[in-house]
Scaffold this motif. Sequence first.
Motif, short mmCIF file in Angstrom:
data_model
loop_
_atom_site.label_atom_id
_atom_site.label_comp_id
_atom_site.label_asym_id
_atom_site.label_seq_id
_atom_site.Cartn_x
_atom_site.Cartn_y
_atom_site.Cartn_z
N THR A 27 0.73 -1.18 0.06
CA THR A 27 -0.01 -0.02 0.10
C THR A 27 0.96 1.26 0.04
OG1 THR A 27 0.00 -0.20 2.36
CG2 THR A 27 -1.99 -1.00 1.23
N ASP A 126 -0.50 5.08 2.91
CA ASP A 126 -0.93 4.24 4.03
C ASP A 126 -0.14 4.68 5.35
OD1 ASP A 126 -2.03 2.10 5.82
OD2 ASP A 126 -1.27 0.55 4.65
N ARG A 148 -6.78 11.71 5.11
CA ARG A 148 -7.55 10.51 5.67
C ARG A 148 -8.30 9.87 4.53
NH1 ARG A 148 -10.13 8.51 9.05
NH2 ARG A 148 -12.19 9.68 8.95
N SER A 149 -8.23 8.58 4.55
CA SER A 149 -9.05 7.98 3.09
C SER A 149 -8.91 8.33 2.02
CB SER A 149 -10.48 7.68 4.03
OG SER A 149 -10.41 7.12 5.34
N SER A 150 -7.72 8.66 1.78
CA SER A 150 -7.66 9.52 0.26
C SER A 150 -7.29 8.31 -0.84
CB SER A 150 -6.36 10.38 0.59
OG SER A 150 -5.35 9.84 0.78
N TRP A 152 -8.14 4.37 -2.39
CA TRP A 152 -8.91 3.00 -2.23
C TRP A 152 -8.02 1.99 -2.92
CZ3 TRP A 152 -12.91 0.96 0.33
CH2 TRP A 152 -13.28 -0.20 -0.32
N ARG A 156 -10.15 -1.43 0.67
CA ARG A 156 -9.93 -0.77 1.72
C ARG A 156 -9.53 0.83 1.45
NH1 ARG A 156 -5.04 -1.23 5.20
NH2 ARG A 156 -3.50 -2.31 3.70
N TRP A 157 -9.91 1.82 2.23
CA TRP A 157 -9.33 3.16 2.28
C TRP A 157 -8.22 3.13 2.96
CZ3 TRP A 157 -11.45 6.41 -0.77
CH2 TRP A 157 -13.00 6.22 -1.08
N LEU A 158 -7.16 3.96 2.34
CA LEU A 158 -5.91 4.16 2.87
C LEU A 158 -5.69 5.56 3.26
CD1 LEU A 158 -3.91 1.78 0.41
CD2 LEU A 158 -4.72 1.44 2.70
N ASP A 159 -4.87 5.96 4.03
CA ASP A 159 -4.51 7.45 4.19
C ASP A 159 -3.12 7.69 3.52
OD1 ASP A 159 -6.44 7.46 6.31
OD2 ASP A 159 -5.23 7.02 7.78
#
Length: 180
Positions: A27, A126, A148-150, A152, A156-159
């Motif tokens: 990630t 991530d 945050r959550s930038s 996919w 899953r969402w990844l920072d």
Amino acid sequence: MIDIRAAREADLPAVQAIYAHHVRTGTGSFELEPPDLAEMTNRFHAVRANGMPYLVALSQGPSPEVMGYAYANWFRPRKAYRFTVEDSIYLAPQAQGRGLGRRLLEALISECEALGCRQMIAVIGDSQNLGSIGVHARCGFRNSGVLRSSGWKFDRWLDTVFMQRELGQADRSPPADPAG
């Protein structure tokens, strides 16, 4: 032992294989499909055309093997960013956890300082990418923020983690810039 030197075009098949592994399994990169060798070659030449460093770490011995690579390029294309670079570092799986990332990053920092760069930005995929966050922290980077959550990837969402390190005189003096 490991040698660090400027990357050559002949190193790019190994560089592409290392990066493809990270794209497929990790990630740290938000790419979803590994770029092929032609694309990695184009990226290499773009970095070098900007006068930026692109380094490889090689194992020693009769058949040296590329164990990792690092490069810096302009953080953003706008002219006001011309003293700020973004780093990228990727290691072969068998080279992780041996201090190689730190050696590559330290060499990259040194080369960027010699070029007159004043800030280095790490854009880390991530927030759970503790290896990358740790090596940057050990090399003097500080946390500059998290998106945050930038991204996919892998369902899953990844920072996205931003870290920053001053280079040379940083903002304590005006840069030497004939272009103004």
